[in-house]
Design an enzyme around this catalytic site. Sequence first.
Site, PDB file in Angstrom:
ATOM      1  N   GLY A  89      -4.028  -3.667 -15.897  1.00 23.70           N
ATOM      2  CA  GLY A  89      -4.804  -4.874 -16.172  1.00 23.70           C
ATOM      3  C   GLY A  89      -4.641  -5.821 -15.000  1.00 23.70           C
ATOM      4  O   GLY A  89      -4.603  -5.379 -13.846  1.00 23.70           O
ATOM      5  N   SER A 122      -1.052   1.390 -12.832  1.00 22.06           N
ATOM      6  CA  SER A 122      -1.800   0.302 -12.185  1.00 22.06           C
ATOM      7  C   SER A 122      -0.931  -0.955 -12.077  1.00 22.06           C
ATOM      8  O   SER A 122       0.041  -0.965 -11.349  1.00 22.06           O
ATOM      9  CB  SER A 122      -3.095   0.044 -12.954  1.00 22.06           C
ATOM     10  OG  SER A 122      -3.955  -0.802 -12.262  1.00 22.06           O
ATOM     11  N   ALA A 123      -1.240  -2.020 -12.824  1.00 20.59           N
ATOM     12  CA  ALA A 123      -0.434  -3.246 -12.769  1.00 20.59           C
ATOM     13  C   ALA A 123       1.006  -2.981 -13.173  1.00 20.59           C
ATOM     14  O   ALA A 123       1.942  -3.595 -12.654  1.00 20.59           O
ATOM     15  CB  ALA A 123      -1.044  -4.326 -13.661  1.00 20.59           C
ATOM     16  N   HIS A 159      -4.670   2.357  -6.948  1.00 28.49           N
ATOM     17  CA  HIS A 159      -6.133   2.459  -6.749  1.00 28.49           C
ATOM     18  C   HIS A 159      -6.480   2.389  -5.260  1.00 28.49           C
ATOM     19  O   HIS A 159      -7.529   1.842  -4.895  1.00 28.49           O
ATOM     20  CB  HIS A 159      -6.878   1.322  -7.472  1.00 28.49           C
ATOM     21  CG  HIS A 159      -6.582   1.192  -8.931  1.00 28.49           C
ATOM     22  ND1 HIS A 159      -7.203   1.948  -9.902  1.00 28.49           N
ATOM     23  CD2 HIS A 159      -5.725   0.368  -9.591  1.00 28.49           C
ATOM     24  CE1 HIS A 159      -6.746   1.596 -11.104  1.00 28.49           C
ATOM     25  NE2 HIS A 159      -5.851   0.653 -10.937  1.00 28.49           N
ATOM     26  N   GLU A 195      -6.292   6.979  -6.705  1.00 30.75           N
ATOM     27  CA  GLU A 195      -6.466   7.293  -8.118  1.00 30.75           C
ATOM     28  C   GLU A 195      -6.267   8.786  -8.320  1.00 30.75           C
ATOM     29  O   GLU A 195      -6.810   9.599  -7.580  1.00 30.75           O
ATOM     30  CB  GLU A 195      -7.839   6.843  -8.591  1.00 30.75           C
ATOM     31  CG  GLU A 195      -7.992   5.333  -8.563  1.00 30.75           C
ATOM     32  CD  GLU A 195      -9.225   4.855  -9.293  1.00 30.75           C
ATOM     33  OE1 GLU A 195     -10.135   5.669  -9.535  1.00 30.75           O
ATOM     34  OE2 GLU A 195      -9.288   3.653  -9.618  1.00 30.75           O
TER      35      GLU A 195
END
Length: 244
Positions: A89, A122-123, A159, A195
């Site tokens: 997020g 991700s985050a 990413h 990714e």
Amino acid sequence: SRKRLLLVSNSTLHGEGYLSHCQQHIQSFLGKKVKRVLFVPYALHDRDAYARTAREKFESLGYGLDSIHESCDPVEAVRKSEAIFIGGGNTFRLLKALYDNSLIQEIRKRVLEDGIPYMGSSAGTNVATVSINTTNDMPIVYPPSLQALGLVPFNINPHYLDPDVKSTHMGETREERIRQYHEEPNTPPVLGLREGAMLLVEGDKATLQGVTGARLFLRGKEPTEHEPGTDFSFLLIDSNLQNL
């Protein structure tokens, strides 16, 4: 070191469901000893919906899931956790919530001293590193510090995007932005995880997994390309990591 980390670039790969591209890695990482996972949904606004998505996935893999936002005492939830998963997020929103709930030192202790598995996507991968300076996200809120959990002594750019040679976009490429970061003094290495890529850390060993590879940026040096299976253990030995 007893630490065990699975740091995933992205939660969803194009054409696949939530965490589908790495579910075998998750099962191998958590094993059979872990029965329940503590999920941290702070990076998204709708924490209830996020927890439902994560719970459905982890239950399909054979694990129970408790979301920390449903606990009346987040610190105690971390202290009792068997494994921690922090989802993706907005990285600034996530880090601010970790500080607001006094969880930075608690998570560090559970992972670095007690040796419970930590998974981030991700985050959640960003906050496992030295700082969130190399996140792609907008600073929509203001955490008290950009210093993160410091579970590894380098930064990650999830990413990671390679430059599109056909693009007419005139803004900086991801590589240019990371090079700008390294123009500042005492900046640690940055691992650009494409990714579909993830980093597995087991004690003093770090291995690149997944299907897409990574690009490594070291201050003052040209970036280098690395295929899945690369041993990145040398990145775990770094004098630049400050004592948090």
